[in-house]
Scaffold this active site. Structure first.
Site, PDB file in Angstrom:
ATOM      1  N   HIS A 122       0.860  -1.183   0.000  1.00 48.19           N
ATOM      2  CA  HIS A 122       0.000   0.000   0.000  1.00 48.19           C
ATOM      3  C   HIS A 122       0.900   1.239   0.000  1.00 48.19           C
ATOM      4  CE1 HIS A 122      -2.768   3.035   1.678  1.00 48.19           C
ATOM      5  NE2 HIS A 122      -3.763   2.245   1.324  1.00 48.19           N
ATOM      6  N   ASP A 199       3.311  -3.993   7.642  1.00 47.25           N
ATOM      7  CA  ASP A 199       2.042  -3.275   7.548  1.00 47.25           C
ATOM      8  C   ASP A 199       0.934  -4.287   7.808  1.00 47.25           C
ATOM      9  OD1 ASP A 199      -0.233  -1.878   6.926  1.00 47.25           O
ATOM     10  OD2 ASP A 199       0.320  -1.437   4.847  1.00 47.25           O
ATOM     11  N   GLN A 202      -4.444  -4.798   7.050  1.00 43.39           N
ATOM     12  CA  GLN A 202      -5.503  -5.702   6.597  1.00 43.39           C
ATOM     13  C   GLN A 202      -5.516  -7.005   7.388  1.00 43.39           C
ATOM     14  OE1 GLN A 202      -7.918  -5.108   4.439  1.00 43.39           O
ATOM     15  NE2 GLN A 202      -7.192  -3.159   3.642  1.00 43.39           N
ATOM     16  N   LYS A 225     -10.209   0.440   9.927  1.00 50.67           N
ATOM     17  CA  LYS A 225     -10.476  -0.853   9.282  1.00 50.67           C
ATOM     18  C   LYS A 225     -10.877  -1.908  10.311  1.00 50.67           C
ATOM     19  CE  LYS A 225      -6.918   0.083   5.777  1.00 50.67           C
ATOM     20  NZ  LYS A 225      -7.757   0.559   4.676  1.00 50.67           N
ATOM     21  N   CYS A 364      -4.594   2.670  -3.829  1.00 54.45           N
ATOM     22  CA  CYS A 364      -3.325   3.090  -3.215  1.00 54.45           C
ATOM     23  C   CYS A 364      -2.272   2.001  -3.354  1.00 54.45           C
ATOM     24  CB  CYS A 364      -3.523   3.461  -1.747  1.00 54.45           C
ATOM     25  SG  CYS A 364      -4.536   4.931  -1.510  1.00 54.45           S
TER      26      CYS A 364
END
Length: 406
Positions: A122, A199, A202, A225, A364
């Protein structure tokens, strides 16, 4: 037992209609909806309990401070971290990743040093490293994915050379749904003496995460999220890395003493939390994480795996639909285009008329779009409240798109 209909009743927005149709919200990869418990906590925080944290000695300030600081422990428990003091509160993953770039990487990396990252990242896990490329001459080394959208951990490890100073990797692609074996990458990188920033924006939404087992030096999450408020989030930073970091932002709470010719910084994690934080947002995040843990992350993961399998079976029957990424580890995120060249924006507009909310664009993820040879896709991303009936509604709306644009 996980009862999705009971879960859905916790989310008031799911009962509304859009364009005269029941809302089918499939834009969870961008931002998830909020349960009533979070909405109530935010409302109460502003209406009945608001005050600034840490500085005051009055009742409301003490209450806000207690609740705010309590979230640090909730995040640690959610991520499987042993020490709440390794949790830095942020406005989201973007701030957390920039914190690593400015506080840890910038003082250490010089021209010619390398950062290894994948093409699935991302922009939040790309742009901070481009800053270092532009300003300090750091080299970005990219690792490609295979035809199924999988990232070979060994390919990442093999890309680590003598000049590599950091590996920056996603735990789960926000476009393809691919889940990356970050534990193997971390182990391989550490054998070569290279730290890893993950990261987790998600992955932590869809499955249990144990940062102690993964072993990454930095692990970033974002609240919006995770069914929490926007402007909330955190990053887990190992204490040995915290000790190597200089402050990123300057202001209240990150200092102990300030004089004309001298300054003394606060201890971590406060050292990295300047100014008035998103007090109510972070309190809301804590409630959201408690809500998810109350459902059981294993139950959430099982529900979404079943949804993913059902959606894959329905998509497989549409030979005019091009779904990007077919990893065996794929989570319930589907990015697709229609044969015939219909623009994703047009597809999403038709779907919206049927009450189906998806996202259209590059998500993104510019390097991944370049790798796939695309400028944009539609993305349907599922969450803990979505149902197989909503998959069927999506398929019916896509069949209408095919009729219109074929």
């Amino acid at each position: 037992m996980y009862d999705v209909q009971t879960v859905r009743r916790d989310f008031p927005i799911l009962s509304r209609e859009v364009n005269g149709k029941p809302l089918v919200y499939l834009d969870n990869g961008a931002s998830a909806q909020k349960p009533q418990a979070v909405i109530d906590a935010v409302t109460r925080g502003y209406a009945e309990e608001y005050a600034n944290v840490h500085r005051g000695l009055h009742y409301l300030s003490n209450l806000a401070t207690e609740k705010y600081e309590g979230v640090r422990g909730i995040v640690a428990r959610f991520l499987g971290a042993k020490d709440p003091d390794e949790i830095v509160m942020t406005s989201g993953s973007t701030e957390g990743l920039n914190l690593v770039a400015y506080s840890w990487a910038m003082p250490r990396l010089k021209a010619g040093d390398e950062i290894v990252l994948s093409v699935m990242e991302h922009h939040a896990n790309i742009v901070p490293w481009h800053f270092l490329r532009e300003r300090q001459g750091v080299v970005l080394k990219w690792v490609d994915i295979d035809v199924n959208g999988d990232l070979d951990p060994q390919a990442v490890i093999d890309a680590i050379g003598p000049k590599t100073k950091l590996v920056a990797i996603t735990h789960m692609s926000n476009v393809l749904g691919t889940v990356v074996d970050v534990k193997t990458i971390v182990e391989g990188a550490h054998e070569k003496g290279v730290p890893v920033v993950v990261d987790g924006s998600q992955a932590c939404v869809h499955s249990p995460v144990d940062v102690e087992e993964i072993g990454a030096d930095f692990y970033a999450i974002t609240g919006h999220k995770l069914y929490g408020p926007s402007g909330s989030g955190a990053i887990h930073i190992r204490k040995e890395r915290m000790a190597e970091m200089r402050p990123f932002l300057g202001g209240g709470d990150m200092i102990r003493h300030v004089h004309k010719d001298q300054i003394e910084y606060n201890d971590p994690p406060m050292k990295f939390e300047a100014g008035t934080p998103g007090i109510v947002q972070q309190i809301g995040l804590g409630v959201a994480l408690e809500y998810m843990m109350g459902l059981g992350m294993e139950n959430v993961a099982a529900h979404e795996r079943a949804l993913c399998d059902y959606a894959r079976s329905r998509f497989d029957g549409l030979n005019w639909l091009n779904v990007q990424g077919n990893s065996a580890t794929k989570g319930a995120i589907f990015s697709f285009t229609l044969q015939g060249g219909a623009h994703p924006h047009d597809i999403s507009t038709v779907l919206d008329k049927k009450g189906v909310a998806v996202r259209a664009g590059h998500h993104c993820a510019g390097p991944l779009m370049d790798h796939l040879g695309l400028t944009a896709t539609c993305r349907a991303s599922f969450g803990l409240y979505n149902t197989t009936e909503e998959v069927d509604t999506l398929i019916e709306a896509l069949e209408l798109c095919h009729e219109l644009f074929a």
